[in-house]
Design an enzyme around this catalytic site. Structure first.
Site, PDB file in Angstrom:
ATOM      1  CG  ASP A 160      57.402  32.577  50.923  1.00  0.00           C
ATOM      2  OD1 ASP A 160      58.012  31.541  50.584  1.00  0.00           O
ATOM      3  OD2 ASP A 160      56.457  32.580  51.735  1.00  0.00           O
ATOM      4  CG  ASN A 220      64.152  28.760  55.430  1.00  0.00           C
ATOM      5  OD1 ASN A 220      64.484  29.880  55.050  1.00  0.00           O
ATOM      6  ND2 ASN A 220      62.883  28.365  55.403  1.00  0.00           N
TER       7      ASN A 220
HETATM    8  C1  IPE Z   1      60.559  33.067  54.837  1.00  0.00           C
HETATM    9  O1  IPE Z   1      59.958  32.168  53.968  1.00  0.00           O
HETATM   10  C2  IPE Z   1      62.052  32.930  54.782  1.00  0.00           C
HETATM   11  C3  IPE Z   1      62.660  33.301  53.503  1.00  0.00           C
HETATM   12  C4  IPE Z   1      62.057  33.871  52.487  1.00  0.00           C
HETATM   13  C5  IPE Z   1      64.074  33.028  53.395  1.00  0.00           C
HETATM   14  P1  IPE Z   1      59.433  30.747  54.481  1.00  0.00           P
HETATM   15  O2  IPE Z   1      58.823  30.085  53.309  1.00  0.00           O
HETATM   16  O3  IPE Z   1      60.517  30.020  55.174  1.00  0.00           O
HETATM   17  O4  IPE Z   1      58.343  31.171  55.567  1.00  0.00           O
HETATM   18  P2  IPE Z   1      57.137  30.353  56.199  1.00  0.00           P
HETATM   19  O5  IPE Z   1      57.689  29.046  56.677  1.00  0.00           O
HETATM   20  O6  IPE Z   1      56.131  30.152  55.110  1.00  0.00           O
HETATM   21  O7  IPE Z   1      56.626  31.210  57.292  1.00  0.00           O
HETATM   22  C1  IPE Z   2      61.430  31.110  49.382  1.00  0.00           C
HETATM   23  O1  IPE Z   2      60.690  30.198  48.648  1.00  0.00           O
HETATM   24  C2  IPE Z   2      62.886  30.730  49.435  1.00  0.00           C
HETATM   25  C3  IPE Z   2      63.334  30.227  50.750  1.00  0.00           C
HETATM   26  C4  IPE Z   2      62.616  30.224  51.831  1.00  0.00           C
HETATM   27  C5  IPE Z   2      64.693  29.725  50.832  1.00  0.00           C
HETATM   28  P1  IPE Z   2      60.093  28.880  49.294  1.00  0.00           P
HETATM   29  O2  IPE Z   2      61.058  27.775  49.108  1.00  0.00           O
HETATM   30  O3  IPE Z   2      59.675  29.116  50.709  1.00  0.00           O
HETATM   31  O4  IPE Z   2      58.811  28.645  48.367  1.00  0.00           O
HETATM   32  P2  IPE Z   2      57.386  28.137  48.821  1.00  0.00           P
HETATM   33  O5  IPE Z   2      56.915  28.981  49.949  1.00  0.00           O
HETATM   34  O6  IPE Z   2      57.576  26.697  49.246  1.00  0.00           O
HETATM   35  O7  IPE Z   2      56.557  28.274  47.603  1.00  0.00           O
HETATM   36 MG    MG Z   3      57.947  29.733  51.564  1.00  0.00          MG
END
Ligand code: IPE
Ligand code: IPE
Ligand code: MG
Length: 239
Positions: A19, A67
């Site tokens: 993340d 997502n």
């Molecule tokens: C969790 O990250 C899913 C992945 C890393 C693929 P998110 O960024 O989607 O999680 P939330 O929404 O902050 O809980």
């Molecule tokens: C994790 O990074 C990757 C996926 C969930 C696909 P994020 O895209 O969630 O990054 P933040 O949380 O917005 O910084």
């Molecule tokens: Mg995230």
């Protein structure tokens, strides 16, 4: 404490919630896509490092079922990135004897993504050194419900269903449970990841954003894991 020449205890199965890609990019004034691109490099380096260390199962949370709530542009970019990555990395997966598996509902993924995934899984099927699971279109609750549906469909006898049999209907069938779950970017939540399998996992949270998670950061997580005392409900170790 008597650990001088002892090899450090290593997780057999490491699971990672990667993340913070978006925030990494935003802090640099870049589009989110650049964060995902940088995150892919971090993932690649982690795979190689885990393989060298002897981790036998590595699970990367790559795309959750939730997502899909993101913009069409971001989703499209993520799947293109994944496809390119798999095509580019196949020789390296073969060389390192890494088997690719997917945790999640494949049928709902874009056609081109499904094709490259099937191809990579087929080619790497007999690789033995490490299993790399990509959690893709993954939801732990959906996975649990799906397992229950399969058991019902099979006409399983309710009195006979064991935890082991239930687990064999999950995407991780036949694999050890995660020993260590790492989440980057400072969020202290699980986001619907491996809820059944991680019942006794150790958790490690770091403020580091995913693209910055390098070998030194992995080492910190592994050191923290090695220092944990796992009890599985038993008594604390004597001494
Ligand atoms: C969790 O990250 C899913 C992945 C890393 C693929 P998110 O960024 O989607 O999680 P939330 O929404 O902050 O809980
Ligand atoms: C994790 O990074 C990757 C996926 C969930 C696909 P994020 O895209 O969630 O990054 P933040 O949380 O917005 O910084
Ligand atoms: Mg995230």
């Amino acid at each position: 404490m008597g650990e001088t020449n002892q090899p450090r205890r290593l997780p057999s199965h490491l699971a990672v919630i990667m993340d913070g890609n978006g925030r990494w990019a935003e802090r640099r004034g870049l589009p989110r896509s650049k964060g995902h691109k940088a995150g892919t490099e971090a993932a690649k380096n982690l795979v190689t490092r885990c393989r060298e260390l002897g981790v036998t199962h590595l699970t990367l949370y790559t795309f959750s079922r939730e997502n899909w709530r993101r913009s069409k542009e971001e989703i499209g970019f993520l799947f293109d990135l994944l496809g390119d990555f798999l095509k580019r990395e196949l020789p390296s997966l073969m060389e390192q004897s890494i088997r690719l598996q997917v945790l999640g509902q494949l049928s709902e993924l874009p056609f081109a993504t499904r094709q490259v995934l099937s191809h990579t899984m087929k080619k790497t099927r007999d690789n033995k050194a490490m299993t790399l699971n990509l959690a893709l279109n993954y939801s732990s609750r959906a996975e649990i419900v799906r397992a229950a549906q399969q058991l019902l469909r099979e006409g399983a006898d309710p009195e006979e269903v064991t935890e082991e049999e239930f687990a064999s209907h999950l995407y991780t069938s036949g694999q050890p449970d995660p020993d260590l779950v790492v989440r980057t970017s400072g969020e202290m939540r699980i986001s619907n990841f491996l809820l059944f399998q991680s019942a006794y996992a150790e958790y490690y949270f770091t403020e580091t954003l995913w693209p910055d998670f390098d070998a030194a950061e992995l080492d910190k997580a592994l050191a923290a894991y090695a220092a944990r005392e796992r009890r599985f409900g038993g008594r604390p170790a004597a001494g």
